[in-house]
Structures are given as C-alpha cells and as structure tokens.
Scaffold this motif. Structure first.
Motif, mmCIF file in Angstrom:
data_model
loop_
_atom_site.group_PDB
_atom_site.id
_atom_site.type_symbol
_atom_site.label_atom_id
_atom_site.label_comp_id
_atom_site.label_asym_id
_atom_site.label_seq_id
_atom_site.Cartn_x
_atom_site.Cartn_y
_atom_site.Cartn_z
ATOM 1 N N MET A 1 2.794 5.740 -1.692
ATOM 2 C CA MET A 1 2.711 4.737 -0.625
ATOM 3 C C MET A 1 1.374 4.004 -0.741
ATOM 4 N N LYS A 2 1.450 2.779 -1.174
ATOM 5 C CA LYS A 2 0.244 1.982 -1.374
ATOM 6 C C LYS A 2 -0.532 1.788 -0.084
ATOM 7 N N GLU A 3 0.188 1.683 1.030
ATOM 8 C CA GLU A 3 -0.469 1.438 2.317
ATOM 9 C C GLU A 3 -1.371 2.590 2.766
ATOM 10 N N LEU A 4 -1.220 3.749 2.140
ATOM 11 C CA LEU A 4 -2.056 4.901 2.490
ATOM 12 C C LEU A 4 -3.445 4.834 1.871
ATOM 13 N N GLU A 5 -3.635 3.958 0.890
ATOM 14 C CA GLU A 5 -4.896 3.906 0.152
ATOM 15 C C GLU A 5 -6.095 3.631 1.045
ATOM 16 N N LYS A 6 -5.896 2.923 2.135
ATOM 17 C CA LYS A 6 -7.032 2.600 3.015
ATOM 18 C C LYS A 6 -7.344 3.714 4.013
ATOM 19 N N TYR A 7 -6.567 4.787 3.969
ATOM 20 C CA TYR A 7 -6.783 5.904 4.891
ATOM 21 C C TYR A 7 -7.338 7.121 4.167
ATOM 22 N N ASN A 8 -8.077 7.917 4.916
ATOM 23 C CA ASN A 8 -8.568 9.201 4.430
ATOM 24 C C ASN A 8 -7.667 10.272 5.046
ATOM 25 N N ILE A 9 -6.717 10.776 4.263
ATOM 26 C CA ILE A 9 -5.763 11.761 4.765
ATOM 27 C C ILE A 9 -6.392 13.152 4.644
ATOM 28 N N ILE A 10 -6.421 13.851 5.763
ATOM 29 C CA ILE A 10 -6.988 15.199 5.804
ATOM 30 C C ILE A 10 -5.877 16.176 6.166
ATOM 31 N N PHE B 1 8.756 14.106 7.993
ATOM 32 C CA PHE B 1 7.314 13.878 7.905
ATOM 33 C C PHE B 1 7.006 12.553 7.223
ATOM 34 N N TYR B 2 7.641 12.280 6.094
ATOM 35 C CA TYR B 2 7.387 11.052 5.334
ATOM 36 C C TYR B 2 7.712 9.809 6.173
ATOM 37 N N LYS B 3 8.883 9.841 6.800
ATOM 38 C CA LYS B 3 9.313 8.713 7.631
ATOM 39 C C LYS B 3 8.350 8.506 8.809
ATOM 40 N N THR B 4 7.917 9.621 9.422
ATOM 41 C CA THR B 4 7.021 9.544 10.580
ATOM 42 C C THR B 4 5.642 9.034 10.175
ATOM 43 N N LEU B 5 5.140 9.491 9.040
ATOM 44 C CA LEU B 5 3.834 9.040 8.563
ATOM 45 C C LEU B 5 3.852 7.546 8.258
ATOM 46 N N LYS B 6 4.905 7.065 7.628
ATOM 47 C CA LYS B 6 5.019 5.624 7.334
ATOM 48 C C LYS B 6 5.008 4.799 8.608
ATOM 49 N N ALA B 7 5.766 5.253 9.614
ATOM 50 C CA ALA B 7 5.802 4.534 10.892
ATOM 51 C C ALA B 7 4.450 4.620 11.598
ATOM 52 N N PHE B 8 3.772 5.758 11.488
ATOM 53 C CA PHE B 8 2.488 5.973 12.142
ATOM 54 C C PHE B 8 1.428 4.986 11.646
ATOM 55 N N ILE B 9 1.380 4.740 10.342
ATOM 56 C CA ILE B 9 0.346 3.854 9.816
ATOM 57 C C ILE B 9 0.698 2.378 9.972
ATOM 58 N N LYS B 10 1.945 2.083 10.293
ATOM 59 C CA LYS B 10 2.340 0.684 10.468
ATOM 60 C C LYS B 10 2.073 0.180 11.880
ATOM 61 N N LYS B 11 1.959 1.116 12.830
ATOM 62 C CA LYS B 11 1.786 0.689 14.230
ATOM 63 C C LYS B 11 0.370 0.253 14.507
#
Length: 193
Positions: free
Chosen positions: A1-10, A183-193
């Motif tokens: 997911m390219k959109e995750l690159e700007k986040y620091n996932i812990i 989890f994957y679906k929820t994470l994608k929606a979480f970063i789009k909001k």
C-alpha cells in the motif's frame, strides 16, 4: 500500500504470528513493546474481552506523533461460556486442550488501530472443532511445542492443529491471531479518513 509510506506503523505486539502477518501484507512497521497489565473486568464476555485488551494495549501509547499509527491485538478462545487465555504451566495447558475435545469453540481476535487523533477497534470470530485426542498426543504437543503464548494453549498451524482440528468456520488467520482480511480493509479505510 503506497499510501502507508507517509506513516510510521508501530506494531505493539510480541506475537511472532502478528509480526509475520504484517510482513506478509507488505506493511512496513517497527516493533515497540510496553508492558501492560492484561487483567480485564469479570463482566466482559466474548469479543468484549479481546477488544478491551487490544484497546488497553493501545492506550499505553499516549505520546504518538502526527504520522504514527499504533497497532495492537489480542486473541481469546471462548468455550462453554468462559474465556481461555494463555496457559501458565503444562497442567493448565493440558486442562485447556482436553476441555476443547469433541466440541466446537470460538476463537475471537481483536485489533486496535490508533493514531494521534483517532482510534478503532474491531474483532472477528472463527468456529473451530477439535476431534477427540489421545492423552499421549496432548502431552507430546505441550512438551514439544510449549504453547504458553497462545490463547487456549494451542496453535492451529502447529502439530496439534494438524492432527486434531477437523473443521473451521471462518478465517483461519483469525485463529492464528489476526483477521487479516478485516484488518487490511480497516487499515486502508483508517488512513483515508
């Protein structure tokens, strides 16, 4: 997911299975652990327990930066109206596995996704049927696999699952500790909001 690159996932989990799931999902992450007392109120039932614990673990991280996302999780086995968490010793593991024979139980895994300004908690259910097991097989599993880090004292992906579990209804990955599809679906929606 390219959109995750700007986040620091812990990932705030010592579970090797959850760590492997994030790797398999191609989600870049770092691991940070904080010690949390995993007691929960007695009145909680079923999914309320792992959801409460997943949120409790996330709440320990109250110093998040703008681009941080914390991920926590918890799993329980629900059988005959009670939660089976992790066994503390081999006799308790034996009692847990013995009690699961010839019956269905539910595995409930919850996860929490938290950023500086929002939080979401979700869970999923999988029904699992254990065949009758020989006493020697239960002891063999416990002594060779030492399943003390697993809810219900077993891992579906391990030897005991291969010889004893004949039916499941729901996500296999949920039984291992994370409903990856949800989890994957929820994470994608979480970063789009």
């Amino acid at each position: 997911m390219k959109e995750l690159e700007k986040y620091n996932i812990i990932l705030a989990s010592g579970s090797p299975r959850r760590q492997q799931f994030l790797k398999d999902l191609d989600i870049p992450f770092e691991i940070k652990l904080k010690s949390v007392d995993e007691d929960f109120p007695n009145h909680l039932n079923k999914e309320e327990i792992p959801e409460y614990l997943a949120k409790l673990k996330a709440d320990a991280y109250d110093d998040l930066n703008e681009n941080d996302i914390i991920i926590t999780g918890d799993t329980i086995v629900w059988h005959k109206g009670r939660a089976l968490n992790k066994a503390e010793h081999e006799n308790e593991a034996y009692e847990m596995i013995s009690s699961l024979q010839n019956s269905w139980h539910q595995v409930i895994s919850a996860f929490c996704i938290k950023s500086k300004d929002k939080i979401i908690v979700k869970s999923d259910f999988t029904d699992v049927f254990f065949e009758e097991l020989e006493e020697d097989d239960i002891w063999y599993y416990i002594r060779n696999y030492k399943p003390y880090d697993k809810a219900g004292a077993y891992g579906i992906q391990e030897w005991i699952g291969q010889i004893g579990i004949s039916k499941i209804k729901g996500s296999y990955f949920n039984v291992m500790g994370l409903p990856t599809h949800l989890f994957y679906k929820t994470l994608k929606a979480f970063i789009k909001k």
